[in-house]
Design an enzyme around this catalytic site. Sequence first.
Site, short mmCIF file in Angstrom:
data_model
loop_
_atom_site.label_atom_id
_atom_site.label_comp_id
_atom_site.label_asym_id
_atom_site.label_seq_id
_atom_site.Cartn_x
_atom_site.Cartn_y
_atom_site.Cartn_z
N SER A 95 0.89 -1.15 -0.10
CA SER A 95 -0.34 0.38 -0.07
C SER A 95 0.70 0.99 0.14
O SER A 95 1.67 1.76 -0.91
CB SER A 95 -1.13 0.01 0.86
N ARG A 97 -11.96 6.85 8.28
CA ARG A 97 -11.81 5.53 8.70
C ARG A 97 -12.65 4.62 8.17
O ARG A 97 -11.73 3.33 7.25
CB ARG A 97 -11.22 4.70 9.94
N ASP A 114 -8.57 -6.67 -4.50
CA ASP A 114 -8.60 -5.65 -4.38
C ASP A 114 -8.82 -4.09 -4.97
O ASP A 114 -8.88 -4.17 -6.01
CB ASP A 114 -6.63 -5.26 -4.62
N HIS A 149 -7.78 -5.86 -0.47
CA HIS A 149 -6.01 -4.07 -0.31
C HIS A 149 -5.48 -5.19 1.08
O HIS A 149 -4.71 -5.36 0.84
CB HIS A 149 -7.00 -3.25 -0.37
N ASP A 150 -6.06 -5.48 2.00
CA ASP A 150 -6.18 -5.72 3.64
C ASP A 150 -5.02 -6.94 3.32
O ASP A 150 -4.55 -7.63 4.55
CB ASP A 150 -6.89 -6.04 4.49
#
Lengths: 388, 388
Positions: B164, B236, B333, B366-367
């Site tokens: 990232s 967030r 992602d 993505h994580d």
Amino acid sequence: MSPDHPIPASGAWRPDDAPGRRRFAVSRRPFSLEMGGVLSEVTVVYETWGTLAADASNAVLICHAWTGDSHAAGPAQDGHPTPGWWERLIGPGLAIDTDEWFVVCANVLGGCQGSTGPSSIHPDDGRPYGSRFPVITIRDMVRAQAVLFDELGIERWRSVIGGSMGGMQVLEWAMIFPDRVASVVPIATSLQATAQQIAWGAIGRRIIGLDPRWRGGDYYDAQDGDGPSEGLEIARQVAQVTFRSDDLFTDRFGRRLVDRNRPIETFDLWQRFEVESYLDYHGEKLARRFDANSYLHIGKAMDLHDVARGRGGLRSAIGRLRVPLLSVGITSDILYPLYQQQEIHRMVSSLGVPAELHVIESQHGHDAFLIDVDQIGPPITKFLHRDL
Amino acid sequence: MSPDHPIPASGAWRPDDAPGRRRFAVSRRPFSLEMGGVLSEVTVVYETWGTLAADASNAVLICHAWTGDSHAAGPAQDGHPTPGWWERLIGPGLAIDTDEWFVVCANVLGGCQGSTGPSSIHPDDGRPYGSRFPVITIRDMVRAQAVLFDELGIERWRSVIGGSMGGMQVLEWAMIFPDRVASVVPIATSLQATAQQIAWGAIGRRIIGLDPRWRGGDYYDAQDGDGPSEGLEIARQVAQVTFRSDDLFTDRFGRRLVDRNRPIETFDLWQRFEVESYLDYHGEKLARRFDANSYLHIGKAMDLHDVARGRGGLRSAIGRLRVPLLSVGITSDILYPLYQQQEIHRMVSSLGVPAELHVIESQHGHDAFLIDVDQIGPPITKFLHRDL
């Protein structure tokens, strides 16, 4: 802030009324809501285009999306600063031909364009509902629209058509009133709101709640007349990204700056790329015309959308769908992805109902249902002419 | 609110220091920033694991993402309520084997875990920078980390690895210091922030700005000690949705309610589905440990990420990359999609640089670069052992 568009004093539809002029229907009986609330009366504002046939067989209902309203077609007019949201699809000689069909579109329950919503006046005390407005569902919206049967003298819709939240209403129309709908066209929608769709909706709600001018929902009488427009703007920006696509943003904005003459080396925290200016524009545009409480309530109705609720599961609910169905999906839709349209098509087909799936090839994302009317029109025209 | 974790009084690294203990390096010379600002001094907090070889040839730099910090490995400790963010990847006998490699991870410039950032004390007046903190870029982060060469006595990193925003630093490391990096592993990142990535970042900024407790960035000395935690929480949440995937949310949360015993028919506007509880949890968790101004500044640095800036275009910038590169992408992602990793691989390969692409099959979105370490580890281990 109360509804800023005067509603005609009489709602009875007369054949000589100008097409597209807003009319209203009122149910003065208590209206019980699915989630337990009651509205002592309900107003449904609607517009029509075309002429109802003598046997009332040509009526087509159009259902609008989250921030849409009854003005699906026609030029800008009082209270509608832009032409109809499906202006290029509905009209004489167009895909939904008003020389042939009698087209109706109603502002949803919970809206802010004349139908009963949070900014409406509570009949008990003459003040806006505000925080007192109850939770509504897609089924409530559909049941409220049913007042149009008597109002217009229609037994059955030839078709019910809509995209996004409009598609949710389309599905519920066919399940709540299976004998009063002859065919349905759900576009870019879902059978049940997914966790990701709920997540986006919930974030938008929290953003509006963060705006101190939201005042718990009772901002209409604020001394300074200042509602939560900034919260609504930013909530809309979240939605706006999900309405479009990565490809489109890259092609349209790339990394261009708003102030192209200023060197990037002098950038500060709040200087903007063009895509930010685009988001600000769309946020502000919505905040000028839409009520934050309507945004919250209609958004919640979408999160609660689940055709299976109280119907013995998804398959059993789909079993209520007994009329031909045209499902339309969009390749680049990240909010109501194509697989969800394929699922509708597959489940309906598996129960032996005539079903078609039409795929729109577009980089416009979810909003392609409003933009790529050249692709959406022909399959709808053909579907409307199928033998029923 | 100032940095809440005491920094050791001396930063010189000694071989007998406990592994993973935070140390700091300070540059007391004025540090000129890419966007025009100047910091009169810069502190870089870092941790190390393993032992530096006599010829200093085994040093590997790990670069963290947006809200990460120097604690890439090791157990929870003072100031780090959870184990390292790559705990299962970095350690004795693990994929990045600290019996073999001397592993270093530094908190980025702009952060809030000891390195100079908006919550740091301005040396001129002893008060937090707050709104005075200048715009920083990924290149500034990398240049600040270069202080570690002298601090640790290292000439060249065997590899620079990160996901990232960590991957953005990886790419800049290889372009700014082509002779001091022997190989690079950019994971789930981009060559240039896309318009969609900028859009998500900009929305997060506007949400924090909407929180009245942000106070234009100068909330550290607020009488009530009350910073913009709610704005940060919601910002967030936006990111959290983009960090995961539709499939994952459906599998993990579906449409389950937080309060499963309460019938849905009694739902109100703020009752929550499980996915909402999950977002609230992640928002609150971040707000407890992270500074809103750091979130804003680091987010802006990501939006400004563009390896081509000032380098005569993208192809010319890529031409600076002269060391072996392992690019890692994730199938699900939606924030840094696989096509962007393929682009890095394709562009680098086309210039004759040895490049590999490894694809992680995962529904974690993505994580996955933080979660699916079982898939990320083996290609990194193999890559670290390639002949250089």
